[in-house]
Design an enzyme around this catalytic site. Structure first.
Site, PDB file in Angstrom:
ATOM      1  CG  HIS A 169      -1.618   1.302   1.452  1.00 45.96           C
ATOM      2  ND1 HIS A 169      -2.559   1.800   0.594  1.00 45.96           N
ATOM      3  CD2 HIS A 169      -1.478   2.230   2.418  1.00 45.96           C
ATOM      4  CE1 HIS A 169      -2.983   2.973   1.034  1.00 45.96           C
ATOM      5  NE2 HIS A 169      -2.345   3.267   2.148  1.00 45.96           N
ATOM      6  CG  ASP A 206       7.938  17.377 -26.519  1.00 44.68           C
ATOM      7  OD1 ASP A 206       8.056  17.033 -25.318  1.00 44.68           O
ATOM      8  OD2 ASP A 206       7.460  16.638 -27.387  1.00 44.68           O
ATOM      9  CB  SER A 234      12.169   9.489 -10.018  1.00 43.96           C
ATOM     10  OG  SER A 234      11.129   8.603  -9.737  1.00 43.96           O
ATOM     11  CD  GLU A 262       9.409  10.092  -2.522  1.00 46.34           C
ATOM     12  OE1 GLU A 262      10.429  10.367  -3.177  1.00 46.34           O
ATOM     13  OE2 GLU A 262       8.324   9.794  -3.033  1.00 46.34           O
ATOM     14  CG  HIS A 279      11.427  10.455   9.115  1.00 47.63           C
ATOM     15  ND1 HIS A 279      10.141  10.191   8.743  1.00 47.63           N
ATOM     16  CD2 HIS A 279      11.787  11.574   8.447  1.00 47.63           C
ATOM     17  CE1 HIS A 279       9.736  11.111   7.873  1.00 47.63           C
ATOM     18  NE2 HIS A 279      10.714  11.963   7.683  1.00 47.63           N
ATOM     19  NE  ARG A 326       3.248   3.832  10.627  1.00 50.57           N
ATOM     20  CZ  ARG A 326       4.119   4.421   9.811  1.00 50.57           C
ATOM     21  NH1 ARG A 326       5.134   5.071  10.292  1.00 50.57           N
ATOM     22  NH2 ARG A 326       3.969   4.336   8.504  1.00 50.57           N
TER      23      ARG A 326
END
Lengths: 283, 420, 653
Positions: free
Chosen positions: C91, C120, C191, C276, C324, C471
Site C-alpha cells: 500500500h 515539448d 524519476s 521524498e 524520523h 502501526r
C-alpha cells in the site's frame, strides 16, 4: 553566449539559443553530475563510516594495498583527463585528426586505469584473501571502487562509440546501411582489442609480480590472446584509415564536451576516493 | 456584509455544516486504555504528555485563528453565481508587511514549543543526575517476537544474571534505566504509561529511563515493525513496592520449584485443575483474555505468585519428562531442572507470570495448552514452531519433527504451571 | 558555441521512409498502439503517466481497504499476518512511488511545458524512456502477486536487518525482497531521468519574456521537486546497492554479525525519505497555487514569498531527515538540532497557507469543484501540518512515533494534502486535456463524500495513536480501548472508497459523454489555457511572448497588441521552416523493456539472463544514439490546421 539570449525571440527549435544560452545537453550533464555527487557522496560516506568504526577483526588496509600501483593508475587517469580536454579543444576548432588521436589516447589511458583496477581486485582476492564478504572493509572497498570503475567503463564505452561515430560519412542517406554495418564491425574489433588487451596486460602484471617469471612462459601461455590482440589492433588501424568526408565537425563539439564533463567528473571522484580510501590509511 | 447566499442554499449549507459538526463527534473519549499516553503513571511519560499539551494548545489556537479567517474569507468573498459578468476584483499582488508580520508570528509560536522541547529532550534522555545513585538498572533484549529481561545487579551463583521474559518487574518510585539490546532485527521498547519508546537496534547501545510512581501493572508493546508477528510482540511492566520487589527478587533467584520428583511413583488423586480443564480448539488469532483479568490485572498478577493449588504430581512428572523428550530443553532454561537452552525465554518461574507467548495470552491452562498445541496459529512464524516443531530438510523445506497431542499438552501445562 | 547550441534543436528532417533500412524506419503513425509505445509527445506521455498512476492508485486503495477491513474489529482473521504485512508494504510503496509521484509527473509532463510556452520537453525520447522505466519498476514491484514468493513484506522503509536473507526470506528462494530492491532502484532511475529533463526544460525552454520570476507557481514547484528528486534519490540508490550486494553477493553492509550498522540504512533511507515527503507535497502546493487564484479571479498573494518558501522547504527538507529517527537514541544534541530544524520548516509551510488565504481574501470565489478540493486541501493540510509540528517536539514524539498518530498525520498531508490537490488538478485541467467539463453536481458530490470519508477515517487515528496503538500491527485485542475508533475508521475508509469511486466514474463518464467546452472555460490566468482544447500536438501555433506574470490573463486584457505580435512571430517562424516536431522512436520503450527483463533476471539470481539483458540495454542505447533526435516540420494554414504534406503543397524539407 548570454548575448545570444537576447535574440531568442521566436522558436527554440530554430533559434540557436536556449532561454539561458546554455546548451541543453550541457545543462543536463551538469545536473546529472550534481546527482552523481550525491551518489558518490553517499557511497564514500558509507565507506568512511565503516572505516571509522571498524568491527573487530577488520583487516589492516595497509597490509592489503599496494600504494605504488594505485598512485600510478591515479596519475594515468589524471593524464586521461588532459587528453580529454585536448579532444574537446580540437573538435571545437574542427581538427578531426587531433580529436580522434586524443579520444584514442583517453580510451587507452582509461583502459590502463581499468586494467590496474582489475589486477588490483584479483590480487586482493587471491593473494590477500579479501573478498566482498570476508569483511566490511572488503564490502565497502569493492563496492566503492567497483562503482567508480563502472563509471570509468561506461565512459570508455561512450568514448569508443564517439570515436566510431566520427567516421560516419557526410552524405549518410545514401550510404547509411553499409556505414551502419561497418560501425558494428568497427565496434566488435574495438571490443576485442579492449578485452584481449586488458587480459594480456593483467596477466602480464600477475606474472611479473609472481616468483619465477619468464617472458617465454608468459608469451607461450597467452599466445592466442596476444595474437588476437595484435590482430585487432591492426584491424583498428585499418578501420581508422577510412577516408572520405565525414559529418563529424564543430557542431558535434557539444557532444564531445558533454562526454568530457562526465569524464572529468569521474576523474575528480577518483581524486577524492584515492586520498580518502588509500592515502589516509598511511597517516 | 450580507448572508443571503448562505440562507438561500439551505441544502448545501446544511451539508457543509453537518460535515463540520461531525468532526467533534468523532473526537469522543477514546483516550483511556491500558496503553493510553494520557493516563501517565511516571515522570517521563508525564513530561512528554505536558509537552504534547503545549504543542496541542499552541496548534489549536493557531488553527482556530487561521481557520476562522479562512472560513470568514470563504463565506464573505464567495462570488454570486448569478452575476458572472462582474468586473474582476482588484489584481493585488500581496503585502510585504502582512507577510513579514505573519512570518514573525509563526516564529514566535514555534519558540513557545521549542523551549520546552529542548528542555524535554535533555530531561527524558537519561536519569537526572540527582537520582542516578538511586536508579535501578535492567537490560531488555528484543527477540523475534518476545522480550528478555535481565537484572545485572542480581547475580545467581553459577548462573549469572537473573533472567525473566516478557514481564519486567521493577521497583516503584525509583528511576529505572533500561539498556536496550536486540538479538535479531530492530525492535522498540514502549510502555506508553511510563515513557515514550526507544528502539532496540543491532550493534547500537541504546537505553531509556522510566519510573513508575506507584505499584501497578502496565502494558507494553514492540513499536517497530519487526517481521511477521510484530503485532503480537507484547510485554508487561509490573511495578512493586520496595519490599514486594525484594521478595519477588528473592523468589526469582530460587531455582525452579520441584513439585514432584522426575521419576515419581504413586501420586495424589488427579482432582485438580490441570486434569479437569476443558480445551477447545480456538480460531486463529482468537482473543486470549478474560474480563476478570482485564479489570484487576495487578491483583491477578499478585494472585499468580501464590501457590494456591495442589499440583497433580503425576502429571507434573510426566510433563517434566516430556519437556525433555520434545527437545524443549534445548531452547528454554529452567534453572534447577533439565532446561538449559538460551534461544527461548527463561521458564524457571513461568507459572508465576500472568502472560505467555510474548505477552499475548493470559497464562491460563487453556491458553498454555493452545500455545503448546498450535504455536503457529497463535504467533505466526515463531521460532518455537519453525526450528522446534518443524525443521528444514536437505531440500530446504520445513517438515514436522514432532507434534504435541492433547494428553501431552495437559502434562506439559501441569509441569509449567507448577513452576512458580 | 553558436553552432553547437544549434544542433540541440535542429534535427535533420527525416528522409522518406523507403530509403532507409527497416530497423531505422522511425514510426510516424499517430494512432493505435504503436503510436503510444513510440510516442515522444509530452502530452501523451503525461496521459500515460496519469492513467497508470490512477490504476495503481486504485490498486493501492484496494490494499488500504483490506487493511481497514482487517482492523475493523479486534482479533479479526480476514488477513493472515503475512498477508497483512504484504498489504501495508505494498500500500505504501504503491501509493508513494506508483500513484502520487507518477500522478505529479503526469501533470509535470502535460502542464509544465504548456505553462512555459514550450512545444515539448528538452529531451523528448528521454521523457518517454522515463515513463517506460517507471512502468518497468511498477511491474517489478507487483510481479510478486503472481509468483510463489509473494509481494514484498518488509515495509516500504525496508529497515535493515529485517531485509536480510536471514529474516525476510520465508523460504530459501524467496525473492520478494529482491524484487522490492530492484523495483525501487528502477523507479529511482526513472524519476531522476524524468527530473533532469524537467529541470533542463524549465531552465532552457521558456518562451521569450518568460523570466524565472514570471513562471507559474506550479512550474516553480515542478522545478523544486525535480531538484529534490535529483539530489535525494542517490542516497536510497546507494542504500539499495548496499542491500543488493548483501543479498546477492554476500557483502556485509547491513550484516550485523560482521559489524554492519542497521542505523546507517535508516540514515541513508531518510536522507532520501524526507525530501521524498516534499517531493510528494510540493507539486500539490503548486496545483493549489494555480487553482486558488484562478477561481478567486485574483493573482496569487505574495508570489515571490510563495516561490521562495518553496525553495526554503526544498532546502531545509534535506536537513531534517533524522526526525524520523527520534527514537533511535541519537543523543540529546542531534535530537535537539533536528527538532529545531523541523520546527523551522513549519514557517515556510505556514507562509504558504497565509498566502493562499491572502489570495482568496478580496477575491470573487467561484465555488467550482477544483476550488472545493483546493479549499478542502487548505483545511486538511493545516491539520496535517499541526500534527507535524507536534512530532517535531521530540520528547512528545517518543510517544507518537510508530503509532497511529503518525498514520493520521501523514495521511492528512498525503491524502488531505497531495491527493486532494491532485484531484483538484484533474478536475481543473480536465477541460484542457479532453475538451470536456466535469459535471459540477457529481464533482461536488464526490468531493463531499471524499472529504467526509477521509476525515472519518483518519481523524480517529489521532486518538488511536495517543491511546497507544502501534502501526503495522495486523491485530489488536479488544480490551485496549481501540475498538470503536477502529470501527469508525473502517467505516470512513468505505465512505472514502465510495467517494473515490464516484469521482472516477464521473471522470470516465465525462471522458465519453461530458459537456464539450471551448477554450479557457474557467477564465484562467496561465498560458496553458491560451490554446485550443484538446491541445494540438504542436501545442502553440505561435510561441507566445510573455509580458507579465499571469501571462494569459495579460493576453486577455491586451488582445490587440498580442494579436499583432503573434502574426509577426508566425511569419518569422514559417520563414525558419515551420514548426519543428521531434520524431517518434522505438528505443525508449525497447531499452526500458530490456532493463525490465534484466532486473527480473537479476532479482531471480539468474545472472546469465541479467547479462544477456545488459547486452540488450547497451545495444538499444547504441541504436538510440545512432538514430539521433530526428524531427520533422509542420506547417499550419490560416485556421491553424496542419497542412498534410501528401495532399498540400508544402512538404518537410
Amino acid at each position: 553566449m548570454s548575448s545570444q539570449a537576447a535574440t531568442a525571440l521566436i522558436d527554440h527549435h530554430h533559434d540557436a539559443t536556449t532561454s539561458t544560452g546554455i546548451p541543453n545537453k550541457k545543462l543536463f550533464m551538469w545536473t546529472f553530475l550534481a546527482s552523481d555527487c550525491m551518489f558518490f557522496g553517499s557511497l564514500i560516506s558509507m565507506h568512511v563510516v565503516y572505516r571509522v568504526h571498524p568491527p573487530a577483526g577488520s583487516p589492516d588496509p595497509r597490509s592489503i594495498f599496494s600504494i605504488e600501483l594505485t598512485s600510478f593508475s591515479t596519475f594515468i587517469l589524471l593524464m586521461s583527463s588532459l587528453l580529454m580536454a585536448l579532444a574537446v579543444n580540437a573538435i571545437q576548432k574542427g581538427n578531426l585528426r587531433s580529436t580522434r588521436r586524443n579520444l584514442l589516447g583517453t580510451i587507452f589511458f582509461g583502459l590502463i586505469f581499468l586494467s590496474c583496477q582489475v589486477y588490483e581486485f584479483q590480487h586482493f582476492v587471491h593473494a590477500k584473501g579479501m573478498t566482498l564478504s570476508s569483511s566490511l572493509f572488503g564490502s565497502t572497498f569493492y563496492t566503492l571502487t567497483g562503482t567508480h570503475g563502472c563509471h570509468v567503463a561506461i565512459g570508455v564505452l561512450w568514448l569508443i562509440f564517439m570515436y566510431i561515430r566520427s567516421f560516419k560519412p557526410e552524405n549518410a542517406d545514401a550510404s547509411r546501411k553499409p556505414w551502419f554495418i561497418l560501425s558494428i564491425v568497427h565496434f566488435l574489433i574495438f571490443a576485442a582489442a579492449v578485452v584481449l588487451g586488458v587480459h594480456v596486460v593483467v596477466a602480464f602484471a600477475h606474472q611479473i609480480t609472481a616468483p619465477g617469471f619468464s617472458l617465454g612462459g608468459y608469451l607461450g601461455g597467452h599466445a592466442l590472446a596476444l595474437v588476437g590482440f595484435l590482430a585487432s589492433l591492426a584491424g583498428l588501424y585499418l578501420m581508422g584509415r577510412q577516408s572520405g568526408e565525414v559529418d563529424f565537425n564543430q557542431s558535434h563539439a557539444i557532444d564531445v564536451e558533454t562526454m568530457g564533463l562526465y569524464w572529468h567528473f569521474v576523474d575528480i571522484v577518483w581524486i577524492i576516493i584515492f586520498p580518502v580510501v588509500y592515502l589516509l590509511e598511511y597517516f | 456584509m450580507t448572508f443571503p447566499s448562505f440562507l438561500r442554499l439551505p441544502a448545501r449549507r446544511a451539508c457543509q455544516a453537518l460535515a463540520v459538526a461531525c468532526l467533534p463527534l468523532f473526537t469522543g473519549g477514546w483516550i483511556y486504555g491500558p496503553q493510553s499516553t494520557f493516563q501517565t503513571e511516571g515522570p517521563v511519560a508525564k513530561a512528554q504528555l505536558d509537552l504534547f499539551y503545549v504543542t496541542l494548545w499552541v496548534c489549536t489556537i493557531i488553527f482556530i485563528v487561521v481557520g476562522s479567517v479562512l472560513a470568514y474569507a470563504t463565506l464573505k468573498f464567495k462570488a454570486n453565481d448569478n452575476d458572472p459578468e462582474r468586473e474582476p476584483p482588484e489584481q493585488s499582488h500581496g503585502n510585504p508587511l502582512v507577510e513579514i508580520s505573519l512570518i514573525g508570528a509563526s516564529i514566535m509560536a514555534l519558540v513557545i514549543i521549542a523551549v520546552p522541547t529542548v528542555h524535554g529532550i535533555w530531561y527524558s534522555y537519561d536519569v537526572p543526575e540527582a537520582e542516578k545513585a538511586n536508579a535501578y538498572e535492567v537490560n531488555a533484549t528484543g527477540y523475534q517476537w518476545w522480550f528478555k529481561f535481565e537484572y545485572p545487579k542480581e547475580q545467581i551463583d553459577g548462573s549469572g544474571n537473573l533472567l525473566t521474559a516478557n514481564e519486567l518487574v521493577i521497583p516503584a518510585g525509583r528511576p529505572v534505566r533500561v539498556n536496550l539490546r536486540t538479538i535479531d532485527v530492530i525492535h522498540s521498547f514502549w510502555v506508553p504509561k511510563l515513557a515514550g519508546k526507544v528502539d532496540m537496534i543491532p550493534n547500537r547501545g541504546n537505553f531509556l529511563w522510566l519510573q513508575a510512581d506507584n505499584p501497578g501493572y502496565f502494558w507494553g508493546q514492540c513499536a517497530e515493525y519487526c517481521g511477521e508477528s510484530h503485532a503480537v510482540m507484547r510485554f508487561r511492566v509490573i511495578a512493586l513496592s520496595e519490599s514486594d520487589f525484594n521478595a519477588w527478587l528473592a523468589n526469582q533467584k530460587n531455582p525452579a520449584r520441584k513439585a514432584g520428583s522426575l521419576f515419581a511413583g504413586a501420586i495424589d488423586q488427579p482432582r485438580i485443575q490441570f486434569a479437569s480443564y476443558t480445551y477447545e480448539k480456538q480460531k486463529r488469532n482468537a482473543p486470549g483474555w478474560s474480563e476478570a483479568f482485564d479489570q484487576q490485572p495487578f491483583a491477578a498478577w499478585k494472585k499468580q505468585q501464590e501457590i494456591t493449588v495442589d499440583d497433580n504430581l503425576e502429571l507434573v512428572a510426566q510433563g517434566r519428562k516430556l519437556f525433555q523428550e520434545k527437545t524443549c530443553v534445548g531452547c528454554h532454561t529452567i534453572r534447577g531442572h533439565e532446561g538449559i537452552g538460551i534461544t527461548g525465554p527463561d521458564l524457571t518461574h513461568v507459572g508465576a507470570r500472568t502472560t505467555i507467548a510474548g505477552g499475548l495470552l493470559e497464562n491460563t491452562p487453556q491458553n498454555l495448552h493452545r500455545w503448546l498445541v498450535e504455536p503457529n496459529e497463535v504467533k505466526p512464524g515463531n521460532k518455537m514452531w519453525f526450528g522446534g516443531y518443524m525443521a528444514r530438510n536437505d531440500a530446504g523445506q520445513w517438515t514436522p519433527t514432532f507434534t504435541i497431542n492433547d494428553n501431552e499438552a495437559r502434562a506439559l501445562v501441569a509441569y509449567l504451571h507448577s513452576l512458580k | 558555441m553558436d553552432v553547437t547550441a544549434k544542433t540541440d534543436f535542429i534535427g535533420k528532417d527525416s528522409p522518406a521512409a523507403s530509403e532507409r533500412p527497416a530497423i531505422f524506419t522511425r514510426p510516424t503513425t499517430k494512432t493505435g498502439i504503436v503510436s503510444w509505445l513510440t510516442t515522444v509527445d509530452h502530452k501523451r506521455i503525461g496521459l500515460l503517466y496519469g492513467v497508470s498512476a490512477l490504476i495503481f492508485f486504485l490498486v493501492g486503495g484496494a490494499e488500504a481497504l483490506l487493511i481497514r477491513l482487517q482492523l475493523a474489529v479486534p482479533n479479526n482473521t480476514l488477513l493472515s499476518s503475512h498477508a497483512y504485512n504484504e498489504m501495508f508494504t505494498m500500500h505504501a510503496t504503491t501509493m508513494i512511488f506508483l500513484a502520487i509521484m507518477p500522478l505529479s509527473a503526469a501533470f509535470f509532463n502535460y502542464i509544465m511545458p504548456l505553462q512555459i510556452g514550450a512545444r515539448d520537453v528538452a529531451f523528448p525520447r528521454l521523457n518517454g524512456f522515463a515513463y517506460w522505466l517507471f512502468l518497468a519498476g511498477a511491474i517489478i514491484l507487483n510481479v510478486g502477486w503472481f509468483i510463489k514468493s509473494g509481494v514484498p513484506d518488509v515495509g516500504w522503509f525496508g529497515y535493515a536487518p529485517l531485509t536480510s536473507k536471514a529474516f525476510s526470506n520465508t523460504f530459501a528462494t524467496d525473492i520478494s525482497t529482491d524484487l522490492w530492491v530492484m523495483g525501487l532502484q528502477v523507479l529511482g532511475v526513472s524519476s531522476v531521468i524524468g527530473s533532469l529533463n524537467f529541470i533542463v526544460t524549465i531552465i532552457n525552454l521558456r518562451a521569450p519574456g518568460m523570466t524565472m520570476m514570471r513562471l507559474p507557481v506550479f512550474t516553480w514547484m515542478t522545478l523544486f521537486t525535480a531538484f529534490m528528486i535529483v539530489l535525494s534519490f542517490p542516497a536510497i540508490t546507494i542504500a539499495l546497492v548496499g542491500l543488493m550486494m548483501d543479498r546477492q553477493f554476500g557483502a556485509n553492509f547491513f550484516e550485523v554479525s560482521n559489524g554492519g550498522l542497521p542505523i546507517l540504512w535508516q540514515h541513508l533511507f531518510w536522507v532520501f525519505g524526507h525530501p521524498e515527503v516534499y517531493i510528494l507535497i510540493l507539486p500539490a502546493m503548486g496545483i493549489i497555487s494555480e487553482v486558488l487564484p484562478c477561481f478567486s479571479r485574483k493573482p496569487l498573494f505574495g508570489y515571490p514569498i510563495v516561490v521562495f518558501s518553496g525553495a526554503v522547504i526544498g532546502t531545509l527538507g534535506f536537513g531534517v531527515w533524522s526526525h524520523h529517527m527520534f527514537t533511535t537514541g541519537m543523543g540529546t544534541m542531534a535530537t535537539a538540532a533536528f527538532a529545531l530544524a523541523t520546527m523551522a520548516i513549519a514557517v515556510p509551510t505556514g507562509v504558504k497557507i497565509f498566502n493562499w488565504i491572502g489570495t482568496i481574501w478580496g477575491g470573487q470565489l467561484q465555488m467550482r469543484t477544483p476550488m472545493m478540493f483546493a479549499l478542502g486541501f487548505v483545511w486538511t493540510f493545516m491539520i496535517g501540518g499541526f500534527s507535524g509540528v507536534m512530532h517535531a517536539a521530540a520528547p512528545a514524539d517518543a510517544q507518537q512515533q510508530d503509532s497511529y498518530f503518525v498514520v493520521a498525520h501523514f495521511h492528512y498531508v498525503l491524502i488531505g494534502g497531495s491527493l486532494f490537490a491532485l484531484l483538484a488538478g484533474i478536475h481543473y485541467w480536465f477541460p484542457l486535456i479532453f475538451g470536456r467539463k466535469v459535471s459540477e453536481f457529481w464533482g461536488k458530490l464526490s468531493f463531499w463524500i471524499i472529504f467526509i470519508g477521509f476525515n472519518v477515517t483518519f481523524f480517529p487515528m489521532h486518538f488511536l495513536g495517543l491511546n497507544g496503538m502501534p502501526r503495522r500491527t495486523f491485530t489488536y485485542d479488544g480490551n485496549m480501548g481501540w475498538n470503536s475508533a477502529n470501527l469508525i475508521a473502517t467505516i470512513g475508509a468505505i465512505i472514502l472508497g465510495i467517494g473515490i469511486a464516484v469521482y472516477f466514474v464521473t471522470m470516465v463518464y465525462t471522458y465519453y459523454k461530458g459537456q464539450r467546452v471551448g477554450r479557457d472555460p474557467w477564465n484562467a490566468r496561465t498560458l496553458e489555457w491560451s490554446i485550443q482544447n484538446p491541445p494540438p500536438e504542436y501545442n502553440f501555433a505561435v510561441i507566445p511572448t510573455v509580458h507579465a506574470r499571469d501571462a494569459f490573463w495579460y493576453e486577455k486584457h491586451h488582445q490587440a497588441e498580442i494579436a499583432e505580435e503573434q502574426a509577426a512571430h508566425a511569419k518569422a517562424e514559417e520563414a525558419h521552416g515551420g514548426i519543428h516536431m521531434p520524431s517518434q522512436s522505438w528505443f525508449p520503450f525497447l531499452t526500458a523493456m530490456a532493463i525490465l527483463t534484466g532486473s527480473l533476471f537479476f532479482a531471480d539470481h539468474n545472472f546469465l539472463g541479467a547479462i544477456c539483458a545488459a547486452v540488450g540495454i547497451v545495444a538499444f542505447a547504441y541504436l538510440w544514439a545512432w538514430e539521433g533526435p530526428g524531427g520533422y516540420h509542420l506547417h499550419l494554414d490560416k485556421d491553424g490546421n496542419v497542412i498534410d504534406p501528401k495532399k498540400g503543397g508544402h512538404s518537410t524539407h
